[in-house]
Write an enzyme that holds these catalytic residues in place. Structure first.
Site, PDB file in Angstrom:
ATOM      1  N   HIS A  72       0.918  -1.179   0.106  1.00  0.00           N
ATOM      2  CA  HIS A  72       0.195   0.087  -0.073  1.00  0.00           C
ATOM      3  C   HIS A  72       1.246   1.843   0.454  1.00  0.00           C
ATOM      4  O   HIS A  72       0.193   2.512  -0.486  1.00  0.00           O
ATOM      5  CB  HIS A  72      -1.166  -0.405   1.000  1.00  0.00           C
ATOM      6  N   GLU A  76       3.192   5.818  -3.268  1.00  0.00           N
ATOM      7  CA  GLU A  76       3.220   7.068  -2.559  1.00  0.00           C
ATOM      8  C   GLU A  76       5.137   6.666  -2.139  1.00  0.00           C
ATOM      9  O   GLU A  76       5.493   7.668  -2.658  1.00  0.00           O
ATOM     10  CB  GLU A  76       2.352   7.028  -1.646  1.00  0.00           C
ATOM     11  N   ASP A  77       5.863   5.423  -1.283  1.00  0.00           N
ATOM     12  CA  ASP A  77       7.057   6.675  -0.790  1.00  0.00           C
ATOM     13  C   ASP A  77       7.994   6.215  -0.928  1.00  0.00           C
ATOM     14  O   ASP A  77       9.146   5.427  -0.846  1.00  0.00           O
ATOM     15  CB  ASP A  77       6.374   6.088   0.786  1.00  0.00           C
ATOM     16  N   ASP A 140      -4.408   1.137   8.140  1.00  0.00           N
ATOM     17  CA  ASP A 140      -2.914   1.415   7.880  1.00  0.00           C
ATOM     18  C   ASP A 140      -3.268   2.050   9.634  1.00  0.00           C
ATOM     19  O   ASP A 140      -1.892   2.653   9.968  1.00  0.00           O
ATOM     20  CB  ASP A 140      -3.067   2.375   6.836  1.00  0.00           C
TER      21      ASP A 140
HETATM   22 MN    MN Z   1       0.738   3.222   5.528  1.00  0.00          MN
END
Ligand code: MN
Length: 706
Positions: A72, A76-77, A140
């Site tokens: 997940h 994004e990261d 999360d």
């Molecule tokens: Mn997360």
């Protein structure tokens, strides 16, 4: 941190047919993608997605959801791309990962007030096409809350806790994930109200000590034995109420902790519904029930589908709360929708589908009837917010709009002035037209110009009430401004004929005579022709019109200053109202009994009308002393502010006095005016028409002769 094989084993334990290979590949991919990144705790970052996946195995979710949890944060990261995820894990997992990534947009969004919080919650629901996206997001957040204390900045901790309390805990409740909700609230409460939390925890400890330390266990055993004696096999679990729920009760009822009743509660799980009621009877026989505390949520479930019997009884001198339910109700109370889903496949002998919010109910019905619940959930959209769209300001404020909204709607929703002056928009960094429909999650930056004003054409594509009202109001104001300007011109022109300076007092007196409130009212009256110039002059200076040089009045067709040859002297005549002949036009006269001679333009449509009572035609000519005439023209102008002013400016420039003006037709794009103007002769009029046609604001101009 969960090891790879541990995680896979957990999934296989409840779903032996799970795609083991998918889980293994997701694990390795995420491990490599996050590489040496670290959490605030100093742990490898990778431990976070794995723990999130672990939380979701408690809900017994399918392998795709677990893989999504592991992946997940990769988009994004890390340097991982959506294309990579699609290629390696297939479109289904990629779509879920993309969904979770989009939800992270709200992190850092403003939640200062309840409306903003509600908007954000709706946004999360609207964005979660697939309920599994929301489940991953909540897991999360739960893991981030469990590790919140590692974050050094107190401000950041508070912000995250606030967001959890305002957005995520209510969302968990909304989809029936009560276990998540409890834990999220507890962790956020601890952060937001550290003193309140400490006080309550200390009091609970004191209470525990006073009760002999094992009060909960003793009472639990007592209830179990009592029910066993009545032949009811019960699982009894006791717990102290959570600090946050005690806190809320203290706040809601403004009572001191010492006076707070029932801080311990017991859950009695019995095999079936009839055992619930039998157990209730046995308990009420043994201990005195507190009046008014019995609630039957089995026959009348709560709106969110929650079912249980609730009662409070006096146990020695302690009030204890007891909830009685079946195993199925218990799982629903804990895991909500997820419980239903997870246990459905297992051939659990549970009763009918839980009562739930209507939209959840719909979803659950679909799950009930489907061969594979996963398939249904995957294809089920959370349809509840399909008539709305959610977009962000550059500062992260979430704006809720009707579906189909465009940047103009957005601008007006933010601020009326922003709407009035918007000239363009950037959506997600790209310049778009003002009529481009917005999509959920778009970030919208409005480009503005002080010179801009609302465009009547916007009305054809805005969908929000606020935008539509603003555009209409502006157009009305513009029309008024144009009428005022026209009226002011008529006033100056008319009063100018008196050739004497007028004092303010004289004007006030005139307004009084005309029964008008102020100068603007007079200008509007002149523009709308409810006050004519003769009336104005008489009001300003009674008797003045008698001394003025006589002027033709176009509409009435008086004979003043017109000379026509070919008529018998003394015969009364009038210029016809239909064709408005002016010097230069070829004219004829028609004699009508008792009404004198009507003077028409030779090409007047009325002359050709066979039904007209055509009398004798006289051949006429304009005399040398004729001062001019009144012509009628029809002008189509663009429907935009300033069009009318541009037209009247040209007329003024050419010395043509407007004696009448009517808006005869209007639509989105065009306005049609019929104007009567005083001109010297045909050449004068031709010049004016040519000048009008050369004006940008004017589309067409025609002389009207019928
Ligand atoms: Mn997360």
């Amino acid at each position: 941190m969960l090891r790879q094989y541990e995680l896979v084993d957990r999934v296989l334990a409840y779903d032996p047919s799970a795609d083991e290979d998918l889980l293994n590949r997701a694990y390795v991919f995420s491990l490599q993608a996050h590489g040496s990144q670290l959490r605030a705790s100093g742990d490898p970052y990778f431990s976070h997605p794995v723990e999130v996946a672990g939380i979701l195995t408690d809900l017994k979710l399918d392998a795709e959801t677990i893989a999504t949890a592991i992946l997940h944060d990769t988009i994004e990261d890390t340097v991982a791309t959506p294309e990579q995820v699609t290629r390696l894990f297939g479109p289904k997992v990629a779509r879920l990962v993309d969904g979770v990534t989009k939800l992270s947009k709200i992190e850092g969004a403003q939640t200062e007030n309840e409306r903003a919080a509600e908007n954000l919650r709706k946004f999360l629901l609207a964005m979660s096409d697939d309920i599994r996206v929301l489940l991953v997001k909540l897991a999360d957040r739960l893991h981030n809350m469990r590790t919140l204390h590692f974050i050094k900045s107190p401000d950041k901790r508070r912000r995250i806790a606030r967001e959890t309390m305002d957005i995520y805990a209510p969302l968990a409740e909304r989809i029936g994930l009560y276990g998540f909700m409890d834990e999220l609230q507890a962790l956020a409460f601890q952060q937001l109200e550290p003193e309140g939390y400490d006080t309550i925890v200390k009091r609970l400890e004191a209470l525990r000590a006073a009760g002999g330390g094992d009060m909960v266990a003793r009472i639990s055993g007592g209830i179990r034995d009592l029910l066993a004696g009545a032949g009811i096999d019960a699982d009894v679990r006791g717990r102290e109420k959570r600090p946050y729920s005690i806190w809320r009760k203290l706040q809601a009822h403004r009572i001191a902790f010492e006076n707070l009743p029932d801080v311990i509660a017991f859950r009695v799980v019995v095999p079936n519904v009839s055992a619930c009621y039998r157990a209730l009877g046995v308990i009420h026989q043994r201990w005195q029930a507190v009046p008014g505390r019995f609630k039957d949520f089995v026959s009348t479930p709560k709106r969110n589908g929650y079912r249980s019997l609730h009662t409070t009884v006096m146990h020695d001198k302690t009030r204890i709360e007891i909830q009685i339910r079946t195993p199925e109700m218990d799982r629903e109370a804990e895991f909500g929708l997820a419980a239903h889903w997870a246990y459905k496949e297992g051939g659990d002998a549970a009763g009918p589908a839980p009562r739930a919010y209507p939209w959840l109910k719909e979803l659950l019905d679909a799950v009930d009837q489907a061969a594979s619940p996963e398939e249904v959930l995957e294809h089920t959209r959370l349809a509840m917010f399909q008539d709305q769209v959610f977009a962000f300001t550059p500062k992260g404020e979430l704006i809720q709009l009707p579906a189909g909204a465009c940047p103009v709607d957005f601008a007006y929703a933010v601020h009326t002035e922003l709407g009035d002056t918007c000239v363009g928009a950037k959506v997600n960094g790209r310049v778009v037209t003002l009529r481009t429909p917005l999509a959920n999650g778009d970030q919208v930056e409005i480009l503005r110009s002080k010179a801009q004003h609302p465009d009547p054409a916007w009305e054809s594509f805005v969908v929000s009430v606020k935008a539509r009202t603003a555009v209409r109001r502006f157009v009305r104001q513009q029309e008024r401004a144009q009428l005022l300007s026209l009226g002011r011109k008529l006033y100056d022109e008319t009063v100018g004929r008196l050739k004497l300076p007028l004092s303010e007092d004289a004007v006030d007196t005139a307004l009084g005579r005309l029964k008008l409130a102020d100068r603007n009212a007079l200008y509007l009256a002149l523009a709308r022709q409810t006050v004519g110039d003769t009336a104005l002059l008489e009001a300003v200076l009674p008797g003045s019109t008698a001394n003025l040089k006589p002027r033709r009045r176009g509409r009435s067709g008086t004979k003043n200053a017109i000379s026509i040859t070919g008529l018998t002297p003394g015969v009364a005549y009038a210029l016809a109202d239909c064709c408005h002949p002016i010097p230069g036009d070829r004219i004829v006269g028609i004699g009508r009994a008792g009404r004198g001679i009507e003077v028409h333009s030779i090409d007047c449509a009325r002359l050709a009308d066979p039904d007209g009572d055509a009398g004798e035609w006289l051949d006429l000519h304009w005399g040398d002393e004729t001062g001019g005439g009144t012509a009628r023209v029809s002008a189509v102008v663009h429907n935009q502010p300033g069009s009318l002013a541009a037209m009247t400016a040209i007329l003024a420039h050419h010395g043509a006095n407007i004696v009448n003006l009517n808006l005869t037709d209007r639509d989105r794009a065009f306005h049609t005016y019929v104007v009567d103007i005083e001109v010297d002769d045909l050449a004068h009029l031709t010049n004016i028409i040519a000048a009008l046609r050369a004006t940008k604001a004017v589309v067409t101009v025609e002389r009207v002769k019928a």
